[in-house]
Design a protein around this motif. Structure first.
Motif, PDB file in Angstrom:
ATOM      1  N   SER A  25       3.850   0.577   2.846  1.00  0.00           N
ATOM      2  CA  SER A  25       3.737  -0.425   3.895  1.00  0.00           C
ATOM      3  C   SER A  25       4.283  -1.740   3.356  1.00  0.00           C
ATOM      4  O   SER A  25       4.311  -1.974   2.157  1.00  0.00           O
ATOM      5  N   THR A  63      -1.846  13.026  -4.486  1.00  0.00           N
ATOM      6  CA  THR A  63      -1.834  14.243  -3.689  1.00  0.00           C
ATOM      7  C   THR A  63      -1.843  15.417  -4.654  1.00  0.00           C
ATOM      8  O   THR A  63      -1.126  15.420  -5.653  1.00  0.00           O
ATOM      9  N   GLN A  88       1.007   5.540   0.265  1.00  0.00           N
ATOM     10  CA  GLN A  88       0.303   6.713   0.769  1.00  0.00           C
ATOM     11  C   GLN A  88       1.107   7.957   0.411  1.00  0.00           C
ATOM     12  O   GLN A  88       2.171   8.202   0.976  1.00  0.00           O
ATOM     13  N   GLN A 147       0.847  -1.190   0.000  1.00  0.00           N
ATOM     14  CA  GLN A 147       0.000   0.000   0.000  1.00  0.00           C
ATOM     15  C   GLN A 147       0.882   1.238   0.000  1.00  0.00           C
ATOM     16  O   GLN A 147       1.889   1.283   0.710  1.00  0.00           O
ATOM     17  N   SER A 170       1.672  12.108   0.144  1.00  0.00           N
ATOM     18  CA  SER A 170       1.339  13.304   0.911  1.00  0.00           C
ATOM     19  C   SER A 170       2.272  14.431   0.517  1.00  0.00           C
ATOM     20  O   SER A 170       3.263  14.216  -0.192  1.00  0.00           O
ATOM     21  N   CYS A 212       5.967   9.598  -0.294  1.00  0.00           N
ATOM     22  CA  CYS A 212       5.153   8.412  -0.555  1.00  0.00           C
ATOM     23  C   CYS A 212       5.638   7.319   0.378  1.00  0.00           C
ATOM     24  O   CYS A 212       6.743   6.792   0.213  1.00  0.00           O
ATOM     25  N   GLY A 233      -0.476   4.814  -5.318  1.00  0.00           N
ATOM     26  CA  GLY A 233      -0.990   5.563  -4.188  1.00  0.00           C
ATOM     27  C   GLY A 233      -2.250   6.305  -4.595  1.00  0.00           C
ATOM     28  O   GLY A 233      -2.651   6.313  -5.760  1.00  0.00           O
ATOM     29  N   GLN A 234      -2.852   6.992  -3.641  1.00  0.00           N
ATOM     30  CA  GLN A 234      -4.144   7.637  -3.876  1.00  0.00           C
ATOM     31  C   GLN A 234      -4.013   9.008  -4.518  1.00  0.00           C
ATOM     32  O   GLN A 234      -4.987   9.567  -4.953  1.00  0.00           O
TER      33      GLN A 234
END
Length: 124
Positions: A23, A118, A3, A1, A5, A20, A115-116
């Motif tokens: 995990s 930013t 993430q 995963q 930001s 980024c 990732g989602q």
């Protein structure tokens, strides 16, 4: 995963650093990339870095202004963005794929994990 930001609103000529965080225990065996997508446009390659950090590549539009780096101990890849321009406005995505060779990867279709995103907005 993954993430991502660090996005935000900045004036032209300013700087931002995107992060980024990944995990899992295999981050160090992944090639990583940053891509971006502006409204109404296709997602495009920005920068990539190999598993060790010894190899990088950039799109022509960001070369000399952006720097990709990674800290495998922190499972994090960074994108330092300097001298930002309004045309850098986009949603920025990090991506990863397993790879332990020394190459980098510029094709978005080659990546397995995303990732989602930013959002980065550069005002003129």
């Amino acid at each position: 995963q993954l993430q991502a930001s660090g996005g935000g609103l900045v004036q032209a000529g300013g700087s931002l650093r995107l992060s980024c965080a990944a995990s899992g225990r295999t981050f160090s065996s992944h090639v990583m990339g940053w891509f971006r997508q502006a409204p109404g446009k296709e997602r495009e390659f920005v920068a990539t870095i190999n598993w060790s950090g010894s190899g990088t590549a950039y799109s022509e539009s960001v070369k000399g202004r952006f720097t990709i780096s990674r800290d495998n101990a922190k499972n994090t890849v960074y994108l330092q963005m300097n001298s930002l321009k309004p045309e850098d406005t986009a949603v920025y995505y990090c991506a990863g794929r397993p790879s332990t060779d020394w190459g980098v990867e510029m094709s978005r279709r080659a990546y397995d994990y995303w990732g989602q995103g930013t959002e980065v907005t550069v005002s003129s």
